[in-house]
Design an enzyme around this catalytic site. Structure first.
Site, PDB file in Angstrom:
ATOM      1  N   ARG A   1       2.453   0.991  10.425  1.00 55.21           N
ATOM      2  CA  ARG A   1       1.909   1.356   9.103  1.00 55.21           C
ATOM      3  C   ARG A   1       3.042   1.306   8.083  1.00 55.21           C
ATOM      4  O   ARG A   1       3.861   2.207   8.005  1.00 55.21           O
ATOM      5  CB  ARG A   1       1.288   2.750   9.167  1.00 55.21           C
TER       6      ARG A   1
ATOM      7  N   SER B   1     -10.350  -5.884   9.969  1.00 51.53           N
ATOM      8  CA  SER B   1     -11.565  -5.228   9.508  1.00 51.53           C
ATOM      9  C   SER B   1     -12.324  -6.249   8.674  1.00 51.53           C
ATOM     10  O   SER B   1     -11.810  -6.726   7.657  1.00 51.53           O
ATOM     11  CB  SER B   1     -11.220  -3.986   8.682  1.00 51.53           C
TER      12      SER B   1
ATOM     13  N   ARG C   1       0.844  -1.195   0.000  1.00 47.13           N
ATOM     14  CA  ARG C   1       0.000   0.000   0.000  1.00 47.13           C
ATOM     15  C   ARG C   1       0.878   1.243   0.000  1.00 47.13           C
ATOM     16  O   ARG C   1       1.862   1.314   0.735  1.00 47.13           O
ATOM     17  CB  ARG C   1      -0.927   0.015   1.225  1.00 47.13           C
TER      18      ARG C   1
ATOM     19  N   ARG D   1       0.937  -6.377  12.707  1.00 45.11           N
ATOM     20  CA  ARG D   1       0.266  -5.760  13.861  1.00 45.11           C
ATOM     21  C   ARG D   1       0.076  -6.764  14.988  1.00 45.11           C
ATOM     22  O   ARG D   1       0.117  -6.402  16.165  1.00 45.11           O
ATOM     23  CB  ARG D   1      -1.068  -5.150  13.430  1.00 45.11           C
TER      24      ARG D   1
ATOM     25  N   GLU E   1      -6.587  -0.939  15.415  1.00 44.07           N
ATOM     26  CA  GLU E   1      -7.184  -1.895  14.486  1.00 44.07           C
ATOM     27  C   GLU E   1      -6.192  -2.985  14.089  1.00 44.07           C
ATOM     28  O   GLU E   1      -5.046  -2.713  13.753  1.00 44.07           O
ATOM     29  CB  GLU E   1      -7.655  -1.171  13.224  1.00 44.07           C
TER      30      GLU E   1
END
Length: 430
Positions: A277, A352, A262, A391, A349
Site C-alpha cells: 500500500r 477491481s 493516493r 502488487r 486484491e
C-alpha cells in the site's frame, strides 16, 4: 450522478436501493428541494412574462399621452425586473444545492448484487490455480534475499517519507517487464487501445468520475489546482466527457500504464510493511465505454482480461463479487480479483473491475447518438485494473520464492527479461 426525474417517478425504489448500500433514504429531501427549485423557476418565468407585457404597454401609454399610466407601468417593469432577478437567483441557489447533494449520493447496486455490510459478505464466484506448497516457511516479498538489494524503503523514506519505495537493478527491471507484458497482452490479445494520458487533471475530471467532491482527502492536489490521478480511470473515462459519439463507435476500450497517487487517508496502520500500500504506484488500467445494453457483458469480458494476466503468470487467484456494503462509490457491480500471497498466507486484491452504468456519464455529460435515430442517450462506463503492477510484482516474487532466497520467474515474462527466468539470492537476473 442520479437523474432527478427517475427519482420523481419512483422514489420508493430509489430509497430501497440506497438502503441496500446502508445509506439513509433521501428521496423526500431531494424531491422537496426539486419542488422548491421548480417553483422558483416557474415564479421567475411568470414574473418575466408580466415584465414583458408591461414593457410593451409602456410605449403605448407614452404615445397616447397617459402620463399616469406610463409612470405606473414603468414602476411595474422595474419591480418585475427585480422580482425576476431574485427568483432566478433563488432558482440557481436551489439548483446548485440539489446538484451538490446528488453528487454525493453513491450509485445504486444492480438487483443481482449480493446483500451485505462489508468484505466478510462478499461472494466468491471462482478460483484458479492451487497455491504452492513449500518445504520451508515462505517469506514476504521484502524479506527475500534476492529482493532486499533492489527494494529500498529506507532511501525512499529519506526522499519522500513513509509508504514509498525505491526499486533498482533486477527488481526495477521485473517491475517494468510486468507492465510491458500487461500492455502487450491487452493490446495484442484483448483488443484494447493503448493510451498515454496526463497524470495531472482538472478538478472537473475528478468530479466526472466520482473522486470529487466526496473523496478529495484520498487524493493529492497541487498548488495550481490540478489533481494527481489516483488511477488512469479518471483520464481514460473522461476522454468522452462532453461528447456525443456515434453508436457504431461503441464499445471504446482503452488501456493505459500510469503512475497513480493516493493519500491513503483512511488506511493509517494498515499494510505498512513492504510495498503493498503505497502513496505512489503504477497500474495498467482498463476502461470501456459501451452501449447500455452491452455493459453487463462487458464487465465479465474485462474481468476475464484481468484474470488472463494472472493465468499467464501462473499466479493462483480467486474472484469475488463485492456485496452492497463493500462496493465503491460509483459502482453498480464490482468483481474483485485477489491473488494468493504465500508470505501472508492469504488472498489480496490485485484488481477491481466495476460497472458504473450511466452514473459517471451523467456527471460528465457523455452520450451516444442512436444509429436508428432518436434522442442521444448516456453511455455506460466500466473500469478495472489489468493489473496493479506493484502488487503483481509482490505476487510474482512471493509465489516463485525458493529455499535459498532466489526466485523462479514466470516463463511468460521471459521475452521482456531478455530470456532470463530466475532472480538469484544475490539479486541478479539469470
Amino acid at each position: 450522478m442520479h437523474d432527478i426525474r427517475t427519482i420523481r417517478e419512483n422514489p420508493a425504489a430509489f430509497d430501497a436501493a440506497l438502503s441496500r448500500r446502508g445509506a439513509e433514504p433521501l428521496s423526500s429531501r431531494l424531491l422537496e428541494m426539486d419542488e422548491a427549485r421548480r417553483a422558483a423557476i416557474h415564479a421567475a418565468e411568470t414574473a418575466q412574462a408580466e415584465q414583458n407585457r408591461a414593457s410593451k404597454e409602456v410605449g403605448a401609454a407614452k404615445g397616447r399621452g397617459d402620463d399616469a399610466e406610463f409612470e405606473r407601468l414603468r414602476a411595474l417593469v422595474s419591480d418585475k425586473k427585480a422580482e425576476v432577478a431574485a427568483m432566478m437567483a433563488r432558482a440557481k441557489d436551489l439548483d446548485e444545492a440539489l446538484t451538490a447533494l446528488l453528487l454525493e449520493i453513491p450509485n445504486l447496486p444492480l438487483d443481482e448484487v449480493p446483500e451485505g455490510r462489508d468484505e466478510a459478505d462478499n461472494v466468491e464466484i471462482r478460483r484458479w490455480g492451487t497455491p504452492a506448497s513449500f518445504d520451508f516457511t515462505p517469506k514476504e516479498h521484502y524479506q527475500l534475499e534476492g529482493v532486499t538489494r533492489g527494494m529500498d524503503f529506507e532511501t525512499a523514506a529519506k526522499l519522500s517519507g513513509a509508504r514509498f519505495v525505491v526499486l533498482s537493478g533486477a527488481i526495477a527491471r521485473i517491475h517494468r517487464a510486468l507492465a510491458q507484458f500487461m500492455l502487450d497482452t491487452h493490446t495484442e490479445e484483448n483488443g484494447l487501445t493503448e493510451t498515454w494520458t496526463p497524470v495531472l487533471v482538472r478538478e472537473e475530471m475528478m468530479l466526472g468520475t466520482g473522486q470529487l467532491p466526496k473523496f478529495g482527502e484520498d487524493s493529492y492536489q497541487t498548488r495550481d489546482g490540478w489533481w494527481l490521478v489516483p488511477t488512469a480511470e479518471v483520464t481514460l473515462t473522461n476522454i468522452v466527457s462532453g461528447l456525443t459519439v456515434d453508436e457504431d463507435s461503441l464499445p471504446r476500450r482503452y488501456v493505459a500504464h500510469t503512475q497513480c497517487f493516493r493519500s491513503e487517508a483512511g488506511s493509517a496502520g494498515r499494510d505498512t510493511a513492504g510495498m503493498l500500500r503505497q502513496h505512489q504506484f503504477e497500474k495498467v488500467e482498463m476502461v470501456s465505454i459501451t452501449h447500455p445494453d452491452a455493459s453487463r457483458a462487458e464487465l465479465d469480458r474485462m474481468t476475464g482480461c484481468a484474470e488472463g494476466i494472472l493465468q499467464k503468470l501462473g499466479l493462483p487467484y480467486r474472484t469475488v463479487v463485492l456485496c452492497t456494503g463493500d462496493m465503491g462509490f460509483g459502482a453498480r457491480r464490482t468483481h474483485d480479483i485477489e491473488v494468493w500471497l504465500p508470505g501472508q498466507n492469504c488472498y489480496r486484491e490485485i484488481s477491481s473491475v466495476s460497472l458504473c452504468g450511466a452514473f459517471q456519464a451523467r456527471r460528465m455529460n457523455a452520450r451516444f447518438k442512436p444509429g436508428a435515430g432518436g434522442k442521444p442517450e448516456y453511455v455506460h462506463s466500466l473500469n478495472g485494473s489489468g493489473l496493479a503492477v506493484g502488487r503483481c510484482l509482490i505476487a510474482v516474487l512471493e509465489n516463485g520464492q525458493q529455499a535459498d532466497g532466489s526466485v523462479l520467474l514466470p516463463e511468460a515474462l521471459s521475452p521482456w527479461l531478455g530470456g532470463k527466468t530466475r532472480l538469484t539470492a544475490e539479486g541478479a537476473l539469470i
